[in-house]
Design a protein around this motif. Structure first.
Motif, short mmCIF file in Angstrom:
data_model
loop_
_atom_site.label_atom_id
_atom_site.label_comp_id
_atom_site.label_asym_id
_atom_site.label_seq_id
_atom_site.Cartn_x
_atom_site.Cartn_y
_atom_site.Cartn_z
N UNK A 163 59.23 -76.73 26.02
CA UNK A 163 60.30 -76.91 25.04
C UNK A 163 61.60 -76.30 25.55
N UNK A 164 61.60 -74.98 25.72
CA UNK A 164 62.71 -74.26 26.35
C UNK A 164 62.13 -73.20 27.27
N UNK A 165 62.64 -73.07 28.48
CA UNK A 165 62.13 -72.06 29.40
C UNK A 165 62.62 -70.67 29.00
N UNK A 166 62.13 -69.62 29.63
CA UNK A 166 62.57 -68.26 29.30
C UNK A 166 64.08 -68.12 29.45
N UNK A 167 64.71 -67.52 28.44
CA UNK A 167 66.16 -67.37 28.47
C UNK A 167 66.57 -66.33 27.43
N UNK A 168 67.81 -65.90 27.53
CA UNK A 168 68.45 -65.10 26.49
C UNK A 168 69.65 -65.88 25.97
N UNK A 169 69.89 -65.82 24.69
CA UNK A 169 71.06 -66.51 24.13
C UNK A 169 72.33 -65.78 24.54
N UNK A 170 73.42 -66.53 24.70
CA UNK A 170 74.64 -65.95 25.24
C UNK A 170 75.60 -65.47 24.17
N UNK A 171 75.29 -65.71 22.90
CA UNK A 171 76.20 -65.41 21.80
C UNK A 171 76.00 -63.98 21.30
N UNK A 172 76.55 -63.67 20.11
CA UNK A 172 76.35 -62.36 19.50
C UNK A 172 75.02 -62.29 18.76
N UNK A 173 74.85 -63.20 17.80
CA UNK A 173 73.64 -63.22 16.98
C UNK A 173 73.14 -64.65 16.85
N UNK A 174 71.82 -64.79 16.82
CA UNK A 174 71.17 -66.06 16.52
C UNK A 174 70.36 -65.89 15.24
N UNK A 175 70.50 -66.85 14.33
CA UNK A 175 69.86 -66.79 13.02
C UNK A 175 69.01 -68.04 12.85
N UNK A 176 67.69 -67.87 12.77
CA UNK A 176 66.77 -69.00 12.77
C UNK A 176 66.03 -69.11 11.44
N UNK A 177 65.96 -70.33 10.91
CA UNK A 177 65.13 -70.60 9.75
C UNK A 177 63.66 -70.51 10.18
N UNK A 178 62.79 -69.92 9.34
CA UNK A 178 61.37 -69.84 9.72
C UNK A 178 60.76 -71.22 9.87
N UNK A 179 59.77 -71.30 10.75
CA UNK A 179 59.14 -72.58 11.06
C UNK A 179 57.64 -72.44 10.94
N UNK A 180 57.02 -73.38 10.23
CA UNK A 180 55.57 -73.32 10.05
C UNK A 180 54.80 -73.72 11.30
N UNK A 181 55.45 -74.46 12.19
CA UNK A 181 54.79 -74.89 13.42
C UNK A 181 55.07 -73.85 14.50
N UNK A 182 54.05 -73.24 15.09
CA UNK A 182 54.28 -72.22 16.11
C UNK A 182 54.90 -72.81 17.37
N UNK A 183 55.53 -71.97 18.14
CA UNK A 183 56.14 -72.42 19.39
C UNK A 183 57.07 -71.38 19.98
N UNK A 184 57.76 -70.61 19.12
CA UNK A 184 58.66 -69.58 19.61
C UNK A 184 57.85 -68.39 20.12
N UNK A 185 58.14 -67.99 21.36
CA UNK A 185 57.46 -66.85 21.97
C UNK A 185 58.47 -65.85 22.50
N UNK A 186 58.10 -64.59 22.44
CA UNK A 186 58.94 -63.47 22.83
C UNK A 186 58.25 -62.71 23.94
N UNK A 187 59.03 -62.29 24.94
CA UNK A 187 58.48 -61.46 26.00
C UNK A 187 58.46 -60.02 25.52
N UNK A 188 57.26 -59.50 25.29
CA UNK A 188 57.10 -58.18 24.69
C UNK A 188 56.11 -57.37 25.52
N UNK A 189 56.60 -56.25 26.07
CA UNK A 189 55.76 -55.41 26.92
C UNK A 189 55.14 -56.21 28.07
#
Length: 310
Positions: free
Chosen positions: A183-209
């Motif tokens: 869908x989208x490769x690993x990246x960081x957004x370039x803006x100040x803040x990103x505000x996302x509506x919750x989504x029932x379909x999983x897909x968003x992943x965060x690099x944590x530890x």
């Protein structure tokens, strides 16, 4: 695709804006320092506005291709456009599995939305209402962050937060072969803040530890994360966290987000309040126009050394 396997599910910090001012200020700052990702509840954006904009965005991508074709553009400099990522390859040779709608909106809303799609019915009115309410919530979060970090409350008002917001609607169709599509490769957004509506379909992943974990949003909450521009302004106090979106073999996913961005000529540089003999600037000053160019989208390397002073 082996590198798309994720571990568990991460529990993001939850900010309840109904809490007292001092508690919210501390909670937002702690969440920004700790993870750079958090959720906001009781945020002031109407549940109906969130449902309406989500439904209409689903309807947009379900329109016949002929209805969307007039809005299609490959011009990256065009503010309002519809395009497909399936024609591009990532740096590791995978294809993007995504269709995108990008819309720019000036707050207060005026003629800036006249070039938006006119289908589905009421699309402009619904999305405008959502944009105004969501930006208001985002600006409140920036004021809380500023106050928590010892900056003046209105530090991010003006050019740093701009008057324009970008609405990004990403549609990820069900993908029969996730081994070759992302869908989208690993990246960081370039803006100040990103505000996302919750989504029932999983897909968003965060690099944590060091591990990719799924983000599981609360109903009617916003998932908020800090962008690279905010990392620079805070001289690294707040971190922009790498994230990605993976494909789903059975379900389509439509993600609706709003990006608070500086003006193109705004100077992105660490605030003087964070600098001193023992804390020199970690990033060199550039205009946001140049900042966006340096941090060009979606490669697996998201922090370019050209913006650092060492």
């Amino acid at each position: 695709m082996g590198n798309l396997r994720a571990g568990g599910i991460v529990s993001l910090p939850i900010i309840d804006l109904y809490r007292g001012h001092d508690e919210c200020r501390r909670a937002v700052l702690d969440a920004g320092k700790e993870m750079g990702f958090f959720q906001v509840v009781n945020h002031g954006v109407g549940e109906q506005a969130m449902r309406d904009v989500s439904a209409l965005c689903h309807e947009f991508f379900a329109l016949p291709e002929a209805d969307k074709a007039a809005f299609y553009s490959e011009d990256n400099d065009k503010t309002n456009r519809y395009f497909s990522g399936s024609t591009y390859e990532t740096v590791v040779g995978h294809k993007y599995w995504i269709d995108c709608l990008r819309l720019g909106c000036t707050i207060p809303v005026g003629s800036s939305t006249r070039d938006w799609p006119d289908k589905p019915n009421n699309f402009r009115q619904v999305v405008e209402k959502f944009a105004v309410q969501t930006r208001s919530m985002g600006m409140e979060l920036l004021r809380l962050l500023a106050e928590g970090m010892g900056l003046r409350t209105d530090y991010f008002d003006g050019d740093l937060a701009g008057t324009d917001v970008i609405l990004g609607i990403n549609h990820y169709p069900a993908c029969l072969d996730p081994t070759t599509m992302i869908g989208l490769p690993p990246h960081c957004d370039r803006n100040l803040l990103t505000l996302l509506i919750p989504n029932k379909v999983p897909g968003l992943q965060l690099l944590h530890n060091g591990e990719w974990v799924h983000v599981e949003p609360l109903p009617n909450a916003f998932v908020v994360h800090t962008g690279l521009a905010l990392e620079v302004v805070t001289n690294g106090m707040l971190k922009s966290r790498e994230h990605r979106v993976v494909t789903n073999t059975t379900l389509a996913r439509t993600a609706v987000g709003m990006f608070i961005t500086p003006t193109k000529e705004c100077l992105i540089t660490p605030a003087e309040e964070f600098l001193g003999d023992e804390n020199p600037p970690r990033y060199r000053a550039v205009t946001y126009r140049e900042f966006v160019r340096i941090h060009g989208t979606a490669t697996t390397s998201v922090r370019t050394t050209n913006t650092r002073t060492h």
